[in-house]
Design an enzyme around this catalytic site. Structure first.
Site, PDB file in Angstrom:
ATOM      1  N   ASP A   1       0.879  -1.167   0.000  1.00 54.94           N
ATOM      2  CA  ASP A   1       0.000   0.000   0.000  1.00 54.94           C
ATOM      3  C   ASP A   1       0.923   1.226   0.000  1.00 54.94           C
ATOM      4  O   ASP A   1       2.124   1.116   0.296  1.00 54.94           O
ATOM      5  CB  ASP A   1      -0.944   0.011   1.207  1.00 54.94           C
ATOM      6  CG  ASP A   1      -2.104   0.991   0.987  1.00 54.94           C
ATOM      7  OD1 ASP A   1      -2.026   1.834   0.070  1.00 54.94           O
ATOM      8  OD2 ASP A   1      -3.103   0.928   1.735  1.00 54.94           O
ATOM      9  N   TRP A   2       0.365   2.374  -0.316  1.00 50.39           N
ATOM     10  CA  TRP A   2       1.193   3.564  -0.544  1.00 50.39           C
ATOM     11  C   TRP A   2       1.886   4.016   0.753  1.00 50.39           C
ATOM     12  O   TRP A   2       1.271   4.632   1.617  1.00 50.39           O
ATOM     13  CB  TRP A   2       0.336   4.662  -1.145  1.00 50.39           C
ATOM     14  CG  TRP A   2       0.368   4.702  -2.649  1.00 50.39           C
ATOM     15  CD1 TRP A   2       0.568   5.823  -3.408  1.00 50.39           C
ATOM     16  CD2 TRP A   2       0.227   3.624  -3.579  1.00 50.39           C
ATOM     17  NE1 TRP A   2       0.566   5.490  -4.747  1.00 50.39           N
ATOM     18  CE2 TRP A   2       0.369   4.156  -4.884  1.00 50.39           C
ATOM     19  CE3 TRP A   2       0.038   2.240  -3.461  1.00 50.39           C
ATOM     20  CZ2 TRP A   2       0.300   3.373  -6.040  1.00 50.39           C
ATOM     21  CZ3 TRP A   2      -0.029   1.458  -4.614  1.00 50.39           C
ATOM     22  CH2 TRP A   2       0.103   2.029  -5.871  1.00 50.39           C
TER      23      TRP A   2
END
Ligand code: BGC
Length: 816
Positions: free
Chosen positions: A231-232
Site C-alpha cells: 500500500d502507498w
C-alpha cells in the site's frame, strides 16, 4: 516465463533490478529504456478511475481527471448481483484504457469488523462469501479488458485510526474463515494481476514483510502468481519485504529503499534468486499490461447509465407502511440539503471527480414533480441552523408527506479515520424528530456508506437507504420513490442499534494493538448467537412486492451441493428477490461454531405471478472449519440444515443435510477456549492469548509503545516541541489544498476538492513518521525523518547530524 522476461532478467544489472521493484513516483513504475522495458501506470479504484491531473506530490489526490463515479462498494454489495460488479469493472477498465492506465488499485476486500470503520463504504460486506463473489466478478470485469487489478488491503485491516502503525492480533481460524477468505476466493477464481498488502502488522509483523501471508499462504497455498505491491507508504524494512515476497514498493522515489536492496544483494543478504523472483513477477506484469494488452476499449456500455442502473438495483428499502411508492397527487414537502447536494461517494483515495452529478432534485424537476423544498440543515456543516429548521417546520403544516433527505457527511465517515459513534449529526436528527412530531408521514431517504443509529425509527413511515449511489444516484432515488421499479437491494451487513452492540465494541480502536477477541463471531455470526436486538439483520431488505418460497430440494453430486427452490412473485408489481442459502452448523460439533453461515445466494427478477426455480450451489468442502493444530480445513460429520432465507433472520424453508463419510479429527481447543468461545465473548477473554498463540506466524501480543520512533503517529509526536513544529509544517502544506478549494466558486469541483482536502487534514494525524516518509515519493527523505525523531526525543546533536547529512538521492540507472 516468457522469452522477453527471461532475456530481461539475464541482462538487467542489480541496480536496474532494484529500480524495477520501486515506483518512479506516485503512480508510475520505473522503465528501463536500455532494454525497452516500459513503465506502468497504476491508480485507484475502486468506484471509478481516479487519475490525478498531474503529479502533485506525496499524496497527490486532490485534482483528478473527470471520470464516471459509480456506486461505492458497500452499495454495490447490497445488490447481491455479481453481474453488476463485472459490468462496472469492465466499464472502469474501458476508461483506464482510454486514459493509459495499466493497473487499477481495486477492489477493497477487507471484512467489515465494526460498523465504525471509516472506510466501510469502500468494502463490500461483513461476510467473506459476499465479498469474495462480488470482488471476483469485479476483478474478472476489469481484467477482461487487459487492465490489471490490485486487490487490497491484504490483510486484517479493519480500522483506519491505527492502520499505519497497528497490529491486528487475530487467531488463525478467524483469519482463515473470515479475514483471508474473500482474498482466497478472488485469487483462486479471478487471478488478479496484483495484490496490495495493507499497512498494518498481522501478529506482530508488518503485512509488507510478512512471509507467512505473502509467500506461504498467498503463493504457496493459493497459487498466486502475480505481483505483491505495498500500500502507498507501507514499507518498513524493504529488504525484509523482498525476502517475504513483497515485490513492488509504492509509491516510488524512496531511493533509500532501493539502495538497501542493492546493498543487500551485493552483500549476499538478499539472494539473487529471491531478487530475480520478484523482478520476474514485475517484468511479467509489465509485459502483460503493455505488450499483451488490447489497444482499444472493447464494448463501451454507457458508464453513466450503468452507474444509474446499479444504483437502482442496490438501494435497500428498510421500512414501508405503504407510503412508498409516492403518488403524484400528494402535497409533498422535501427537507434536507442532501436533496440538492446528494452525498454520492466517500472521501479518500477512491474519490472520483465526475463530470456531472444528478441529484434527487434534478431528477424530481426533470419528472415535473410538484413539491415544496426547504433545506432544513446545511449538508457541509454539523451545527444546527434554527432559521432553516423553522422554515421547514412551518411548511410541514401544509404537507401530506414529508421526504427527508439525510445521512452521513464526510465529517462523519471517510478513509483515514474511524467514526466514534453511529449517530447522524444533530442538525439532522433534531429536525427529523420535530418533523415526525407533526404527525405527518415522514419518509427518510438515507445517503451513507454505513449503518447509522435510528432512534426516531418508530416514527418513520418509510426508510429508503441509497447508500452512496454514485453520480446518477438522484435519478435512481426518484425512480425508486415513484415506483418506476421496486427496490431490491438487501443489506450486506448487519445493522446494530448502536455501535456498542457490535461484536468487537469492547476493544475497537482502543489502541494500536487490535485484539480480534471475538474470533469468528463477526457480524451475523455474532448476533445470531447472542440474540442481540438489531435494527435490521444481515440480508434484510423490502420490496414493493412479496415473494413466496416453495419446493426446496437438495442433492449432492461430486462434492457439490445443489439446492433448488421455487420463488414466486405474489404481489402486483415486478421485483427482484435476493435468495440466501445458509447452512446451520451441526450442533454436536467438536469446536465452537456460528449458528449458521451463508453458503450461496442468487438474485431473481420476477414479474407478478411469475415463478422461477432458483438454483443455489456450493462445495461440500466449504462446510469445513479451519483446524488450528492441523493447519488445514476439516469437514465434520454431523447433522447440518440447509436454510433458504430472505434474510439472516427470515428463514423460509429448510431441508436436513447429513454428513457421515467425513473424517473425524479431535478438537484442537482446550477446555478453557471451548468454554470462553461456546458463545461469543463480550470482551477480551481469559483464553484469548491461548487462542492467538495457535496462529502460524504469530510474533508477540504486546501493547508496549516506544517513546518516539519512526512508528509514532503524528498526533502523538505533537507532544514534543519539535514534533509540534513538524506537524504544523505538514498541516500548513496540506491545508494549502483545502484553502485553495475553499476559495473556489461554488461548484461540483469545489465540493470534490473540499472533500479531499478535509480527508487529508483529518488523516494526516494518524500517519506515522515512517509512513509519511515512505509515501512522500522522496520529498521527505528517510534521513530527515530519522533526524526529526531524534530531535523529538531530545537528542539534539544526533538529530541535527542526521538531518544535515548530505544524502544525495541515488540516481536511477537510466539517469546515470
Ligand atoms: C490507500 C490505498 C490506495 C493508495 C493509493 C492508500 O492510502 O490505502 O487504498 O490505493 O493509497 O492512492
Amino acid at each position: 516465463m516468457s522469452h522477453n522476461v527471461e532475456k530481461w532478467i539475464d541482462e538487467l544489472t542489480i541496480e536496474e533490478k532494484a529500480a524495477l521493484l520501486e515506483g518512479r513516483d506516485s503512480w508510475n513504475t520505473n522503465a528501463v529504456s536500455r532494454l525497452g522495458i516500459p513503465k506502468l501506470y497504476l491508480t485507484d479504484g475502486p468506484h471509478g478511475l481516479r487519475k490525478v491531473r498531474e503529479d502533485q506530490g506525496g499524496f497527490a489526490i486532490t485534482d483528478n481527471e473527470h471520470s464516471t463515479a459509480f456506486p461505492t462498494s458497500a452499495t454495490i454489495a447490497s445488490s447481491w448481483n455479481p453481474d453488476n460488479a463485472y459490468r462496472m469493472g469492465a466499464a472502469i477498465a474501458d476508461e483506464c484504457l482510454a486514459a493509459g492506465v495499466n493497473v487499477l488499485l481495486a477492489p477493497g476486500l477487507n471484512i467489515k469488523r465494526s460498523p465504525l470503520c471509516g472506510r466501510n463504504f469502500e468494502y463490500y460486506s461483513e461476510d467473506p462469501l459476499v465479498s469474495g463473489i462480488t470482488g471476483s466478478a469485479f476483478v474478472r470485469g476489469v481484467q477482461s479488458r487487459g487492465i490489471g487489478c490490485s486487490v487490497k488491503h491484504y490483510a486484517a485491516n479493519s480500522n483506519e485510526n491505527f492502520r499505519f502503525v497497528g497490529d491486528s492480533v487475530v487467531d488463525e481460524r478467524a483469519l482463515r474463515e473470515i479475514y483471508l477468505r474473500a482474498f482466497e476466493r478472488v485469487v483462486k477464481e479471478a487471478q488478479p494481476y496484483t495484490v496490495m498488502c495493507s499497512y498494518n502488522r498481522i501478529g506482530g509483523t508488518f503485512a509488507s514483510q510478512n512471509k507467512w501471508l505473502l509467500t506461504d499462504v498467498l503463493r504457496g497455498e493459493w497459487g498466486f502468481e502475480g505481483v505483491v505491491m505495498t500500500d502507498w507508504g507501507a514499507t518498513c524494512d524493504r529488504v525484509a519485504g523482498v525476502l517475504a515476497g513483497c515485490d513492488l514498493d509504492m509509491p516510488g522515489g524512496v531511493w533509500h529503499n532501493r539502495r538497501s536492496i542493492i546493498e543487500a544483494a551485493h552483500r549476499g543478504q538478499l539472494p539473487i534468486e529471491t531478487l530475480n523472483q520478484s523482478v520476474k513477477r514485475v517484468a511479467t506484469l509489465i509485459e502483460r499490461c503493455t505488450v499483451q494488452k488490447p489497444t482499444e476499449p472493447v464494448i463501451c456500455e454507457d458508464p453513466a447509465q450503468l452507474a444509474c442502473e446499479i444504483a437502482k438495483d442496490s438501494a435497500v428499502l428498510l421500512k414501508n407502511d405503504g407510503t412508498l411508492p409516492l403518488s403524484r397527487n400528494e402535497k409533498l414537502l422535501v427537507v434536507g440539503e442532501m436533496f440538492e447536494k446528494m452525498r454520492y461517494q466517500g472521501a479518500g483515495s477512491s474519490l472520483i471527480n465526475p463530470p456531472l452529478v444528478v441529484t434527487p432534485k434534478d431528477a424530481f424537476d426533470q419528472r415535473g414533480v410538484s413539491y415544496t423544498y426547504h433545506k432544513g440543515y446545511r449538508a457541509f456543516y454539523p451545527e444546527r441552523d434554527i432559521a432553516l429548521e423553522r422554515h421547514a417546520l412551518d411548511a410541514a403544516v401544509h404537507a401530506d408527506t414529508i421526504l427527508f433527505f439525510g445521512g452521513l457527511t464526510d465529517f462523519d465517515e471517510s478513509e483515514g479515520f474511524d467514526r466514534e459513534h453511529m449517530r447522524m449529526s444533530d442538525n439532522q436528527t433534531s429536525l427529523l424528530e420535530s418533523l415526525i412530531a407533526t404527525g405527518k408521514n415522514v419518509v427518510l431517504v438515507l445517503f451513507a456508506g454505513a449503518p447509522v443509529e435510528l432512534p426516531f425509527f418508530d416514527g418513520l413511515s418509510a426508510l429508503l437507504d441509497m447508500y452512496l449511489p454514485g453520480m446518477y444516484g438522484g435519478e435512481a432515488t426518484a425512480a425508486l420513490l415513484y415506483g418506476e421499479l421496486s427496490p431490491s437491494g438487501k443489506l450486506a451487513e448487519s445493522w446494530p442499534l448502536t455501535s456498542g452492540d457490535s461484536s468487537c465494541s469492547a476493544d475497537y480502536n482502543h489502541g494500536p494493538v487490535a485484539e480480534y477477541y471475538e474470533s469468528i463471531y463477526v457480524g451475523y455470526r455474532y448476533y445470531d448467537k447472542t440474540g442481540t436486538k438489531l435494527r435490521f439483520p444481515f440480508g434484510y431488505g423490502l420490496s414493493y412486492t412479496k415473494f413466496h418460497y416453495d419446493n426446496l430440494s437438495v442433492s449432492e453430486q461430486d462434492g457439490e451441493i445443489v439446492a433448488n427452490v421455487d420463488v414466486t412473485n405474489i404481489g402486483e408489481r415486478s421485483g427482484a428477490e435476493v435468495v440466501q442459502l445458509y447452512v446451520r452448523n451441526n450442533i454436536t460439533s467438536e469446536v465452537f461454531k456460528a449458528d449458521k453461515e451463508l453458503r450461496a445466494f442468487a438474485k431473481v427478477y420476477l414479474q407478478p405471478d411469475e415463478t422461477k426455480t432458483v438454483t443455489l450451489t456450493f462445495l461440500r468442502s466449504e462446510l469445513s472449519y479451519w483446524h488450528v493444530k492441523l493447519h488445514r480445513p476439516v469437514l465434520e460429520n454431523g447433522d447440518y440444515e440447509i436454510c433458504v432465507a430472505a434474510s439472516a433472520a427470515d428463514i423460509r424453508i429448510t431441508a436436513p443435510f447429513t454428513i457421515s463419510d467425513a473424517e473425524e479429527a479431535a478438537s484442537p481447543y482446550s477446555d478453557a477456549v471451548m468454554s470462553d468461545y461456546k458463545s461469543p465473548p463480550q470482551s477480551i477473554s481469559a483464553s484469548f492469548a491461548e487462542l492467538v498463540s495457535n496462529r502460524a506466524g504469530t510474533d508477540t501480543v504486546t501493547k508496549k509503545r516506544a517513546p518516539y520512533s519512526l512508528e509514532t503517529q503524528l498526533h502523538e509526536l505533537r507532544r514534543s516541541f519539535i514534533g509540534r513544529l513538524f506537524v504544523s509544517a505538514m498541516m500548513m502544506l496540506i491545508q494549502k489544498d483545502y484553502k485553495k478549494a475553499l476559495s473556489m466558486p461554488d461548484s461540483l469541483e469545489r465540493d470534490t476538492q473540499l472533500k479531499n482536502g478535509y480527508f487529508l487534514v483529518r488523516m494526516i494525524q494518524y500517519n506515522s513518521v515512517r509512513s509519511i516518509c515512505m509515501a512522500s515519493s522522496g520529498r521527505f527523505p528517510y534521513h530527515i525523518a530519522a533526524g526529526i525523531v531524534e530531535l523529538a526525543n531530545g537528542h539534539l546533536w544526533r538529530g541535527l547530524k542526521a538531518i544535515c547529512r548530505r544524502e544525495k538521492p541515488l540516481p536511477l540507472p537510466s539517469e546515470q
